[in-house]
Enzyme design. Structure first.
Site, PDB file in Angstrom:
ATOM      1  N   LEU A   1      24.580 -19.006   8.874  1.00  0.00           N
ATOM      2  CA  LEU A   1      24.590 -17.878   9.800  1.00  0.00           C
ATOM      3  C   LEU A   1      24.759 -16.619   8.965  1.00  0.00           C
ATOM      4  O   LEU A   1      25.483 -16.623   7.959  1.00  0.00           O
ATOM      5  CB  LEU A   1      25.759 -17.974  10.792  1.00  0.00           C
ATOM      6  CG  LEU A   1      25.686 -18.998  11.933  1.00  0.00           C
ATOM      7  CD1 LEU A   1      26.964 -18.924  12.765  1.00  0.00           C
ATOM      8  CD2 LEU A   1      24.470 -18.770  12.816  1.00  0.00           C
ATOM      9  N   ASP A   2      24.114 -15.537   9.375  1.00  0.00           N
ATOM     10  CA  ASP A   2      24.328 -14.264   8.692  1.00  0.00           C
ATOM     11  C   ASP A   2      25.805 -13.886   8.759  1.00  0.00           C
ATOM     12  O   ASP A   2      26.516 -14.266   9.692  1.00  0.00           O
ATOM     13  CB  ASP A   2      23.498 -13.153   9.346  1.00  0.00           C
ATOM     14  CG  ASP A   2      22.005 -13.348   9.156  1.00  0.00           C
ATOM     15  OD1 ASP A   2      21.613 -14.093   8.239  1.00  0.00           O
ATOM     16  OD2 ASP A   2      21.229 -12.761   9.944  1.00  0.00           O
ATOM     17  N   ARG A   3      26.237 -13.099   7.801  1.00  0.00           N
ATOM     18  CA  ARG A   3      27.646 -12.709   7.733  1.00  0.00           C
ATOM     19  C   ARG A   3      28.120 -12.034   9.013  1.00  0.00           C
ATOM     20  O   ARG A   3      29.229 -12.293   9.498  1.00  0.00           O
ATOM     21  CB  ARG A   3      27.854 -11.768   6.538  1.00  0.00           C
ATOM     22  CG  ARG A   3      29.299 -11.338   6.338  1.00  0.00           C
ATOM     23  CD  ARG A   3      29.435 -10.482   5.093  1.00  0.00           C
ATOM     24  NE  ARG A   3      30.826 -10.115   4.863  1.00  0.00           N
ATOM     25  CZ  ARG A   3      31.257  -9.400   3.823  1.00  0.00           C
ATOM     26  NH1 ARG A   3      30.386  -8.981   2.913  1.00  0.00           N
ATOM     27  NH2 ARG A   3      32.527  -9.102   3.697  1.00  0.00           N
TER      28      ARG A   3
END
Length: 330
Positions: free
Chosen positions: A154-156
């Site tokens: 998942l993106d940050r």
């Protein structure tokens, strides 16, 4: 003098590596390539040195020579020669507050799998100036865990459901399910403008490139990889729409770029968003990307029913929605 390590597969200290050592492979490392296993096991040893001892036959499996691409089997006995390593850095600790947050964010756990509601702002792994991500935190919190690996990313700035395998066999199984498209992942996203009901599918190839600054950017391009996202309207607000996004493929930044491509960029998105709309909603209290991995439906080996897990919106995102005028109720 021989140091017999049975079934641990964990990195040894510098002193222990001064002698020949033996490691018996358990299920936790079955299926892993021998070179990747040694790179992790021999922390501090340059990769070039690892491949050199493999080429020279100094590493033996069941008393025989093997190549770097050999995949380990449960019960294999690996002979590792004496090797000098650099002093290892002490692992970073985890603050009490972060540890408590992650523990409270565990949505599901059995002996094969962890599902965590990842907070926004926490990377999934360290690197690129980030010393510690979710997987490193979990490994510190679970020092006795023999195997913990991210199943996906998942993106940050994206919050929500993320899977962590506790067994290599489970990791292989879930990777196969991801390739086959049998894992159902749903996201909630708040986009700028009024998303049309007729817009249900975005089918646009995505191409990833890296700028001189090192930042990754993705854009729609005929030269890109096939990418498909299904969208459904959940709620309409003044100047915004809450949509559910189901990525059929799994490309970097896929939901964000597909939403931008059809003219309804995500709010709070400082990379692909509309600056004016983001500024307006920042004044309304939105301080982060509004993208949340809300649910997972995962086939489980040897079980008839899939695992279903959902993660509630964080308090800040829910508070924002509560403050907006819901046009469907007018």
């Amino acid at each position: 003098m021989t140091d017999l390590e049975v079934g641990s597969g964990s990195p040894q200290s510098q002193a222990e590596k001064s002698a020949v050592s033996f490691v018996e492979i358990t299920d936790a490392h079955a299926g892993q390539r021998i070179d990747n296993f040694l790179i992790t096991y021999l922390k501090g040893v340059p990769k070039s040195r690892v491949y050199r001892i493999l080429r020279k036959g100094e590493v033996r499996v069941n008393k025989g020579r093997i190549k770097a691409e050999y995949r380990l089997c449960e019960g294999d006995l690996i002979r590792i020669p004496p090797i000098r390593v650099s002093e290892e850095k002490r692992p970073l600790g985890v603050s009490a507050s972060l540890g408590k947050l992650i523990q409270a964010s565990i949505l599901f756990e059995d002996d094969r799998l962890l599902v965590v509601n990842k907070p926004s702002g926490l990377a999934v792994h360290g690197g690129s100036g980030i010393s510690q991500g979710l997987i490193e935190v979990l490994r510190v919190m679970r020092p006795d865990a023999r195997f913990l690996e991210l199943v996906h990313r998942l993106d940050r700035d994206t919050s929500g459901c993320i899977m962590v395998a506790k067994k290599r066999s489970m990791l292989r199984f879930l990777h196969e399910q991801l390739r086959n498209g049998t894992i159902d992942k749903r996201y909630l996203a708040l986009v700028a403008g009024r998303w049309p009901n007729r817009r249900k599918v975005v089918n646009a190839p995505l191409l990833k490139n890296t700028l001189q600054s090192g930042e990754r950017m993705v854009h729609v391009s005929p030269e890109g990889k096939r990418s498909v996202t299904e969208f459904a309207v959940i709620s309409r607000y003044q100047q915004a729409t809450l949509v559910e996004a189901k990525p059929i493929s799994g490309r970097t930044h896929q939901i964000r770029v597909h939403a931008l491509h059809v003219g309804y960029p995500l709010l709070g998105d400082d990379k692909y968003g509309d600056q004016q709309a983001c500024k307006l909603f920042k004044e309304k209290g939105l301080k982060r990307l509004f993208l949340h991995a809300a649910s997972l439906k995962v086939p489980m080996p040897e079980e008839e029913k899939p695992l279903e897990v959902s993660a509630a919106l964080s308090a800040d995102l829910q508070s924002l929605l509560d403050s907006l005028v819901d046009e469907s109720r007018c």
